[in-house]
Design a protein around this motif. Structure first.
Motif, PDB file in Angstrom:
ATOM      1  N   LEU A 104      10.670 -41.428 -30.820  1.00  0.00           N
ATOM      2  CA  LEU A 104       9.900 -41.917 -29.721  1.00  0.00           C
ATOM      3  C   LEU A 104       8.396 -42.688 -30.342  1.00  0.00           C
ATOM      4  O   LEU A 104       8.102 -43.756 -29.555  1.00  0.00           O
ATOM      5  CB  LEU A 104       9.596 -40.689 -28.629  1.00  0.00           C
ATOM      6  N   LEU A 105       7.974 -42.030 -31.252  1.00  0.00           N
ATOM      7  CA  LEU A 105       6.812 -42.561 -31.901  1.00  0.00           C
ATOM      8  C   LEU A 105       7.027 -43.740 -32.595  1.00  0.00           C
ATOM      9  O   LEU A 105       6.173 -44.890 -32.411  1.00  0.00           O
ATOM     10  CB  LEU A 105       6.283 -41.570 -32.797  1.00  0.00           C
ATOM     11  N   LYS A 106       8.218 -44.169 -33.118  1.00  0.00           N
ATOM     12  CA  LYS A 106       8.679 -45.282 -33.484  1.00  0.00           C
ATOM     13  C   LYS A 106       8.586 -46.390 -32.706  1.00  0.00           C
ATOM     14  O   LYS A 106       8.408 -47.527 -32.852  1.00  0.00           O
ATOM     15  CB  LYS A 106       9.716 -45.307 -34.606  1.00  0.00           C
ATOM     16  N   VAL A 107       9.341 -45.981 -31.535  1.00  0.00           N
ATOM     17  CA  VAL A 107       9.493 -47.127 -30.473  1.00  0.00           C
ATOM     18  C   VAL A 107       7.979 -47.676 -30.122  1.00  0.00           C
ATOM     19  O   VAL A 107       7.859 -48.566 -29.821  1.00  0.00           O
ATOM     20  CB  VAL A 107      10.114 -46.363 -29.299  1.00  0.00           C
ATOM     21  N   LEU A 108       7.114 -46.435 -29.609  1.00  0.00           N
ATOM     22  CA  LEU A 108       5.624 -46.699 -29.427  1.00  0.00           C
ATOM     23  C   LEU A 108       5.053 -47.604 -30.523  1.00  0.00           C
ATOM     24  O   LEU A 108       4.407 -48.723 -30.217  1.00  0.00           O
ATOM     25  CB  LEU A 108       5.048 -45.666 -29.130  1.00  0.00           C
ATOM     26  N   GLU A 109       5.254 -47.395 -31.587  1.00  0.00           N
ATOM     27  CA  GLU A 109       4.483 -47.957 -32.690  1.00  0.00           C
ATOM     28  C   GLU A 109       5.254 -49.729 -32.674  1.00  0.00           C
ATOM     29  O   GLU A 109       4.249 -50.522 -32.962  1.00  0.00           O
ATOM     30  CB  GLU A 109       4.594 -47.480 -34.086  1.00  0.00           C
ATOM     31  N   THR A 110       6.357 -49.890 -32.656  1.00  0.00           N
ATOM     32  CA  THR A 110       6.617 -51.207 -32.752  1.00  0.00           C
ATOM     33  C   THR A 110       6.514 -51.967 -31.591  1.00  0.00           C
ATOM     34  O   THR A 110       6.221 -53.252 -31.621  1.00  0.00           O
ATOM     35  CB  THR A 110       8.432 -51.252 -32.962  1.00  0.00           C
ATOM     36  N   PHE A 111       6.540 -51.364 -30.248  1.00  0.00           N
ATOM     37  CA  PHE A 111       6.399 -52.009 -29.330  1.00  0.00           C
ATOM     38  C   PHE A 111       4.770 -52.455 -29.091  1.00  0.00           C
ATOM     39  O   PHE A 111       4.249 -53.528 -28.718  1.00  0.00           O
ATOM     40  CB  PHE A 111       6.554 -50.831 -28.077  1.00  0.00           C
ATOM     41  N   MET A 112       3.839 -51.596 -29.436  1.00  0.00           N
ATOM     42  CA  MET A 112       2.441 -51.693 -29.648  1.00  0.00           C
ATOM     43  C   MET A 112       1.928 -53.103 -30.477  1.00  0.00           C
ATOM     44  O   MET A 112       1.418 -53.929 -30.305  1.00  0.00           O
ATOM     45  CB  MET A 112       1.533 -50.475 -29.793  1.00  0.00           C
ATOM     46  N   ALA A 113       3.064 -52.957 -31.614  1.00  0.00           N
ATOM     47  CA  ALA A 113       2.678 -54.024 -32.561  1.00  0.00           C
ATOM     48  C   ALA A 113       3.146 -55.368 -31.839  1.00  0.00           C
ATOM     49  O   ALA A 113       2.521 -56.498 -31.922  1.00  0.00           O
ATOM     50  CB  ALA A 113       3.550 -53.803 -33.869  1.00  0.00           C
ATOM     51  N   GLY A 114       4.272 -55.284 -31.275  1.00  0.00           N
ATOM     52  CA  GLY A 114       4.713 -56.723 -30.390  1.00  0.00           C
ATOM     53  C   GLY A 114       3.735 -57.096 -29.467  1.00  0.00           C
ATOM     54  O   GLY A 114       3.905 -58.373 -29.310  1.00  0.00           O
ATOM     55  N   VAL A 115       3.015 -55.981 -28.638  1.00  0.00           N
ATOM     56  CA  VAL A 115       2.289 -56.799 -27.758  1.00  0.00           C
ATOM     57  C   VAL A 115       0.763 -57.368 -28.515  1.00  0.00           C
ATOM     58  O   VAL A 115       0.364 -58.176 -28.009  1.00  0.00           O
ATOM     59  CB  VAL A 115       1.528 -55.469 -26.928  1.00  0.00           C
ATOM     60  N   ILE A 116       0.776 -56.851 -29.533  1.00  0.00           N
ATOM     61  CA  ILE A 116      -0.514 -57.377 -30.626  1.00  0.00           C
ATOM     62  C   ILE A 116      -0.053 -58.668 -30.977  1.00  0.00           C
ATOM     63  O   ILE A 116      -1.136 -59.604 -31.027  1.00  0.00           O
ATOM     64  CB  ILE A 116      -0.919 -56.373 -31.600  1.00  0.00           C
ATOM     65  N   PHE A 117       1.064 -58.692 -31.402  1.00  0.00           N
ATOM     66  CA  PHE A 117       1.630 -60.089 -31.799  1.00  0.00           C
ATOM     67  C   PHE A 117       1.433 -61.255 -30.775  1.00  0.00           C
ATOM     68  O   PHE A 117       1.105 -62.268 -30.932  1.00  0.00           O
ATOM     69  CB  PHE A 117       3.203 -59.998 -32.373  1.00  0.00           C
TER      70      PHE A 117
END
Length: 307
Positions: free
Chosen positions: A158-171
């Motif tokens: 779940l943390l990996k999902v959150l980390e990659t998702f937040m990075a996607g929003v940053i991009f």
């Protein structure tokens, strides 16, 4: 993967998913249609939202057809992992679109048909987010009953999902290259976001196909990501909001933010959004590192044993 489930249990979970897929398809389709009907009045944020709603609709439709036709074995990823992983991302995507679309666009629209359509689209996007989250919860409960393991339905997953998702929003915010170009420190921050995203994405994909690797590898990757994000959390606000480093401490100093007729986020708001998202993602990485540190201390991590 260990499974001790009966055919009725698998069938029940499949039925629940299909029942949730129908309202998910309806909600994302209605949100997409309402904003599309606004024409040129939908703005840049509207176009971005359309892409995400269209993506969620398309992948949900493909997933539904795949499960109904029982051709899951044709896909390279283990099917027990893929649908719930996608549902996690879709819930976050629809929720973020609902928040960003309402905060950065709807509140600036004048009262009228366009505003009503935008509000209705946001409502359906929120409904879709709840439906996807419900699918995750149902799948989680179903896998517990069937004693089926799934990486995404674990704390590190779940943390990996959150980390990659937040990075996607940053991009998404960094698509405005004027935020960081010609400034080495800010370009380093962009490199940090990219490196950490790739590491988290590769780790997630390898775990989805049940690639086993030892705890030190996970801990080192997480520690590296934490250190990189700390540097980004220091450098990004420093060079964006400190006058001594060429930043703009006040929102009013940004000419884009003075134009009250624009419906898009001004540059200063985008800088602030990236700073906040960086802090949030750093907390996620710290929690991830804390999890692995605890695993090391209590010795509960499963590792291959030499015979």
């Amino acid at each position: 993967m260990s499974t001790r489930s009966t055919s009725p249990e698998k069938w029940a979970l499949c039925v629940v998913r299909c029942c949730l897929h129908l309202p998910q398809l309806f909600s994302t389709c209605v949100a997409f249609s309402l904003v599309t009907d606004m024409g040129i009045g939908k703005g840049a944020i509207g176009n971005w939202s359309l892409c995400l709603w269209g993506f969620c609709f398309t992948v949900t439709l493909i997933t539904s057809i795949t499960e109904l036709c029982k051709v899951q074995s044709c896909f390279p990823f283990f099917w027990n992992n893929f649908p719930v992983t996608y549902a996690c991302y879709a819930a976050l995507v629809c929720l973020s679109v609902s928040i960003i679309y309402s905060v950065t666009y709807i509140q600036f629209l004048p009262y009228g048909p366009h505003r009503d359509r935008a509000i209705a689209a946001t409502a359906f996007s929120c409904i879709a987010s709840v439906l996807y989250a419900t699918e995750v919860a149902c799948t989680w409960n179903g896998y517990k009953i069937m004693n089926t393991t799934c990486y995404v339905l674990t704390m590190p997953g779940l943390l990996k999902v959150l980390e990659t998702f937040m990075a996607g929003v940053i991009f998404a915010f960094l698509s405005n290259t004027s935020l960081y170009l010609h400034q080495p420190a800010l370009e380093w921050c962009v490199a940090v976001y990219s490196i950490c995203f790739i590491l988290a994405a590769v780790t997630t994909l390898l775990n989805l196909v049940e690639w086993e690797h030892r705890l030190p590898v996970k801990a080192v990757i997480t520690m590296l990501s934490v250190l990189l994000y700390i540097s980004a959390l220091v450098l990004w606000p420093l060079y964006q909001f400190n006058e001594e480093f060429g930043g703009q401490p006040q929102r009013s100093s940004d000419w884009d933010c003075r134009d009250e007729l624009t419906y898009d986020m001004c540059t200063w708001d985008q800088r602030l959004a990236v700073a906040i998202l960086t802090a949030i993602n750093l907390l996620a990485y710290v929690a991830d590192l804390g999890y692995w540190a605890r695993q090391v201390s209590v010795g509960t991590e499963d590792q291959p044993r030499d015979s």
